[in-house]
Design a protein around this motif. Structure first.
Motif: not given
Length: 115
Positions: A78, A73-76, A1-3, A110
């Motif tokens: 990144t 963001w794509p993830d934390k 999941m994205s951040f 999150e």
């Protein structure tokens, strides 16, 4: 999941153009470092609450407007790597802020649902 990185800021209303220019510059940098999307908003209907509200959260003064922004963001991981690099980026380091950063509220979140 994205951040998401989310900010809530009190901006002098007369600085709207400067805030927009600052946001355009930072958007380029965020995206170069992996952000999927950057959203900036300008308060148009920000009511006073009975216990708390956006105005109180940033100690809004006369002649100021609440601005809310978020970076997807794509993830934390990144996001964490990007922030480390961006703090060294000349376009952001030492840039004059068109708002009082001491009253900015910010945090990383999150994503639980993205519908």
């Amino acid at each position: 999941m994205s951040f998401l990185d989310i900010t809530v800021i009190a901006v002098p209303t007369e600085n709207k153009a400067a805030y927009l220019e600052h946001s355009r510059t930072s958007t380029v940098v965020f995206k170069e470092h992996g952000a999927l999307k950057v959203t900036e908003t300008w308060g148009e209907d920000v009511p006073e609450g009975k216990q708390t509200d956006f105005r109180r959260a940033v100690a809004l003064k006369d002649g100021e407007t609440v601005a809310v922004g978020w970076i997807t963001w794509p993830d934390k991981a990144t996001r964490d790597a990007a922030w480390e690099k961006m703090m060294q980026d000349e376009r952001l380091a030492g840039a004059e802020m068109p708002f009082d950063g001491k009253r900015m509220i910010f945090g990383g979140f999150e994503t639980l649902i993205d519908g």
